[in-house]
Design a protein around this motif. Structure first.
Motif, mmCIF file in Angstrom:
data_model
loop_
_atom_site.group_PDB
_atom_site.id
_atom_site.type_symbol
_atom_site.label_atom_id
_atom_site.label_comp_id
_atom_site.label_asym_id
_atom_site.label_seq_id
_atom_site.Cartn_x
_atom_site.Cartn_y
_atom_site.Cartn_z
ATOM 1 N N UNK A 184 50.449 52.214 47.483
ATOM 2 C CA UNK A 184 51.378 53.347 47.557
ATOM 3 C C UNK A 184 52.761 52.919 48.039
ATOM 4 N N UNK A 185 52.809 51.935 48.938
ATOM 5 C CA UNK A 185 54.066 51.573 49.591
ATOM 6 C C UNK A 185 54.810 50.430 48.909
ATOM 7 N N UNK A 186 54.092 49.578 48.165
ATOM 8 C CA UNK A 186 54.707 48.390 47.587
ATOM 9 C C UNK A 186 54.753 48.492 46.057
ATOM 10 N N UNK A 187 55.784 47.908 45.429
ATOM 11 C CA UNK A 187 55.902 47.970 43.961
ATOM 12 C C UNK A 187 55.003 46.936 43.272
ATOM 13 N N UNK A 188 53.705 47.055 43.495
ATOM 14 C CA UNK A 188 52.752 46.085 42.948
ATOM 15 C C UNK A 188 52.646 46.262 41.439
ATOM 16 N N UNK A 189 52.790 45.161 40.704
ATOM 17 C CA UNK A 189 52.652 45.191 39.246
ATOM 18 C C UNK A 189 51.374 44.508 38.773
ATOM 19 N N UNK A 190 50.777 43.678 39.644
ATOM 20 C CA UNK A 190 49.632 42.868 39.227
ATOM 21 C C UNK A 190 48.650 42.730 40.380
ATOM 22 N N UNK A 191 47.350 42.818 40.067
ATOM 23 C CA UNK A 191 46.288 42.510 41.028
ATOM 24 C C UNK A 191 45.405 41.433 40.414
ATOM 25 N N UNK A 192 45.158 40.355 41.167
ATOM 26 C CA UNK A 192 44.299 39.263 40.705
ATOM 27 C C UNK A 192 43.039 39.276 41.560
ATOM 28 N N UNK A 193 41.897 39.562 40.925
ATOM 29 C CA UNK A 193 40.645 39.754 41.652
ATOM 30 C C UNK A 193 39.513 39.005 40.957
ATOM 31 N N UNK A 194 38.534 38.554 41.743
ATOM 32 C CA UNK A 194 37.375 37.850 41.191
ATOM 33 C C UNK A 194 36.426 38.841 40.535
ATOM 34 N N UNK A 195 35.847 38.442 39.411
ATOM 35 C CA UNK A 195 34.982 39.355 38.669
ATOM 36 C C UNK A 195 33.705 39.684 39.426
ATOM 37 N N UNK A 196 33.093 38.682 40.049
ATOM 38 C CA UNK A 196 31.821 38.895 40.752
ATOM 39 C C UNK A 196 31.929 38.309 42.153
ATOM 40 N N UNK A 197 31.359 37.123 42.381
ATOM 41 C CA UNK A 197 31.442 36.501 43.702
ATOM 42 C C UNK A 197 32.832 35.923 43.919
ATOM 43 N N UNK A 198 33.427 36.266 45.072
ATOM 44 C CA UNK A 198 34.700 35.654 45.433
ATOM 45 C C UNK A 198 34.466 34.200 45.806
ATOM 46 N N UNK A 199 35.331 33.336 45.337
ATOM 47 C CA UNK A 199 35.274 31.927 45.718
ATOM 48 C C UNK A 199 36.603 31.584 46.366
ATOM 49 N N UNK A 200 36.601 31.072 47.605
ATOM 50 C CA UNK A 200 35.501 30.345 48.239
ATOM 51 C C UNK A 200 34.584 31.155 49.147
ATOM 52 N N UNK A 201 34.893 32.428 49.423
ATOM 53 C CA UNK A 201 34.115 33.127 50.440
ATOM 54 C C UNK A 201 32.676 33.384 50.026
ATOM 55 N N UNK A 202 32.456 33.714 48.755
ATOM 56 C CA UNK A 202 31.098 33.920 48.268
ATOM 57 C C UNK A 202 30.589 35.336 48.362
ATOM 58 N N UNK A 203 31.430 36.284 48.805
ATOM 59 C CA UNK A 203 31.003 37.672 48.900
ATOM 60 C C UNK A 203 31.126 38.395 47.568
ATOM 61 N N UNK A 204 30.411 39.524 47.442
ATOM 62 C CA UNK A 204 30.443 40.337 46.230
ATOM 63 C C UNK A 204 30.829 41.760 46.602
ATOM 64 N N UNK A 205 31.852 42.291 45.948
ATOM 65 C CA UNK A 205 32.325 43.652 46.199
ATOM 66 C C UNK A 205 31.333 44.663 45.627
ATOM 67 N N UNK A 206 30.956 45.697 46.384
ATOM 68 C CA UNK A 206 30.048 46.719 45.844
ATOM 69 C C UNK A 206 30.662 47.439 44.649
ATOM 70 N N UNK A 207 29.807 47.954 43.780
ATOM 71 C CA UNK A 207 30.272 48.642 42.577
ATOM 72 C C UNK A 207 31.143 49.846 42.922
ATOM 73 N N UNK A 208 30.772 50.595 43.971
ATOM 74 C CA UNK A 208 31.546 51.785 44.335
ATOM 75 C C UNK A 208 32.969 51.415 44.742
ATOM 76 N N UNK A 209 33.123 50.293 45.455
ATOM 77 C CA UNK A 209 34.461 49.840 45.839
ATOM 78 C C UNK A 209 35.263 49.443 44.600
ATOM 79 N N UNK A 210 34.623 48.756 43.674
ATOM 80 C CA UNK A 210 35.329 48.333 42.460
ATOM 81 C C UNK A 210 35.784 49.539 41.643
ATOM 82 N N UNK A 211 34.945 50.548 41.562
ATOM 83 C CA UNK A 211 35.332 51.758 40.833
ATOM 84 C C UNK A 211 36.565 52.397 41.456
ATOM 85 N N UNK A 212 36.560 52.510 42.790
ATOM 86 C CA UNK A 212 37.691 53.135 43.471
ATOM 87 C C UNK A 212 38.963 52.306 43.295
#
Length: 439
Positions: free
Chosen positions: A205-233
């Motif tokens: 809302x506050x920043x003029x963001x034009x692009x988001x770069x996100x991992x499709x499934x497991x984040x590397x290097x951390x190895x975590x996976x975002x829940x489906x509900x979070x991805x939808x939001x």
């Protein structure tokens, strides 16, 4: 001064790769003006300009890579899942067979957008439904991850804009965004692999963001996976603010839960671009990158023609045949449990030797362990201590451009397990403990 370089065959034998791979590598270096060829004499390096006074010293990333390439070094931070189990030999066998089927005179020197057969295979592989459908002309193949990202940012006119990235973030992605003069906003991931959604929404809302770069499934290097509900939001918010989503699918097949949802399952299909490479699954003989995008195809085609990628069509056909024969699918089914087993093996050793000085994040995919020192420790200093013992690690600050994760470290399980890994991990723990006690 100029120096004669090894012949194609000599270098191929030294590195254990095919002659076509060394020929391709020399061609790329020649395009960049770093080497040149003399008829009947071979390749020579071009003299480099002397460093200017006051020039910056090599970055930590360059130092890590240069150290890992030195003979006798044990690289504990090299992220190459295919080193554990690769498809390089089947790939080269298929390539040799194709070379016999397609005489050199009948094979085009290059396909500017990628080999049509491989583009069709990738389009079919990513198509999930009538809504999430890709066609071959929406697939573009480039030399590597860097060139594909450069192509995408230029085609979508995103250079110099504001990009939001998950943090820790793939160092290659960070470096390419920096090269495109982008303002990078890092959003830290929690230990559970999730964003603080309120913080993320406020940024959008506050920043003029034009692009988001996100991992499709497991984040590397951390190895975590975002829940489906979070991805939808998140995808709803990106659509509301007309933000392009670049989905990094480099480790998508290496998520231990094969059914884990991807961002592209929820995103506006006209504002999502998927990018990846083949080397994580197949090996170093398949370094090509690729992207899928529904929009701006004419601009992407124009830039591909200008860039004129010199990619082996036979090698691309061979990669396509690996997918069509389902060898890649069977390979992934073997690789996932093997990666999980080796990660658990490495974690067990760290639990034994760590003596409570480490906090390890349980990975849900990939080939990495991401952990933090229990007490504040600068992992760059730990890296320097271990270099003297011929051990190379990847400090956490490599995965941030604003100084995050200095007490964190990435280790990879795709090491040479014939070496004394247990001793190397003991040296690592000792270096962390010594640094924690240093004045």
């Amino acid at each position: 001064m100029e120096q004669r370089l090894p012949s194609l065959r000599e270098l191929a034998q030294r590195l254990g790769v095919s002659v076509s791979s060394t020929k391709y590598a020399y061609a790329l270096l020649e395009d960049e003006g770093r080497v040149y060829a003399r008829p009947k004499l071979g390749y020579f390096s071009r003299p480099r300009a002397p460093a200017m006074r006051g020039q910056h010293s090599p970055s930590l990333l360059d130092t890590v890579f240069a150290s890992a390439r030195q003979p006798g070094m044990l690289a504990l931070g090299s992220d190459a899942p295919a080193m554990l189990l690769s498809l390089q030999q089947p790939l080269l066998m298929i390539e040799r067979e194709l070379a016999r089927q397609y005489p050199h005179a009948l094979v085009p020197l290059f396909q500017p957008f990628g080999e049509p057969e491989l583009r069709r295979v990738l389009a079919d592989r990513y198509t999930r439904s009538a809504q999430h459908y890709w066609s071959a002309d929406q697939v573009f193949i480039g030399a590597d991850l860097r060139s594909i990202l450069e192509l995408a940012l230029r085609a979508l006119d995103l250079e110099g804009q504001v990009a939001l990235v998950e943090s820790p973030c793939n160092w290659a992605v960070l470096r390419q965004l920096q090269a495109a003069r982008m303002t990078i906003i890092e959003v830290p991931l929690g230990e559970d692999g999730r964003f603080n959604l309120q913080q993320l929404h406020r940024l959008l809302c506050d920043q003029p963001v034009r692009l988001a770069v996100l991992s499709s499934a497991a984040n590397v290097p951390q190895g975590g996976v975002m829940p489906a509900s979070d991805k939808q939001q998140i995808c709803r918010w990106l659509a509301e603010h007309a933000v392009w989503l670049f989905e990094n699918d480099g480790y998508g097949d290496l998520c231990f839960d094969a059914s884990a949802p991807r961002y592209r399952d929820f995103a506006d299909p006209d504002r999502v671009l998927v990018f990846s490479t083949f080397d994580k699954l197949i090996g170093a003989e398949a370094p090509f990158g690729y992207l899928l995008c529904r929009q701006h195809n004419e601009r992407l085609q124009q830039l591909c023609l200008e860039r004129a990628f010199r990619l082996s069509p036979i090698r691309q056909k061979a990669i396509a045949r690996l997918f069509v024969s389902r060898r890649v699918e069977r390979h992934v089914q073997r690789l996932r449990p093997l990666l999980r087993e080796r990660l658990q093996q490495m974690k067990a050793l760290l639990d034994v030797y760590g003596q409570g000085c480490l906090r390890i994040t349980e990975p849900q995919g990939g080939a990495c362990l991401w952990f933090q020192a229990a007490r504040p420790v600068d992992m760059r200093r730990v890296f320097e201590r271990l270099l003297a013992q011929r051990i190379v690690i990847a400090p956490g600050e490599l995965f941030s451009q604003c100084g995050l994760w200095r007490s964190h470290l990435r280790l990879c399980c795709t090491v040479d397990w014939s070496k004394d890994i247990a001793l190397a991990l003991q040296c690592l723990v000792r270096a962390i403990q010594d640094e924690a006690q240093a004045p």
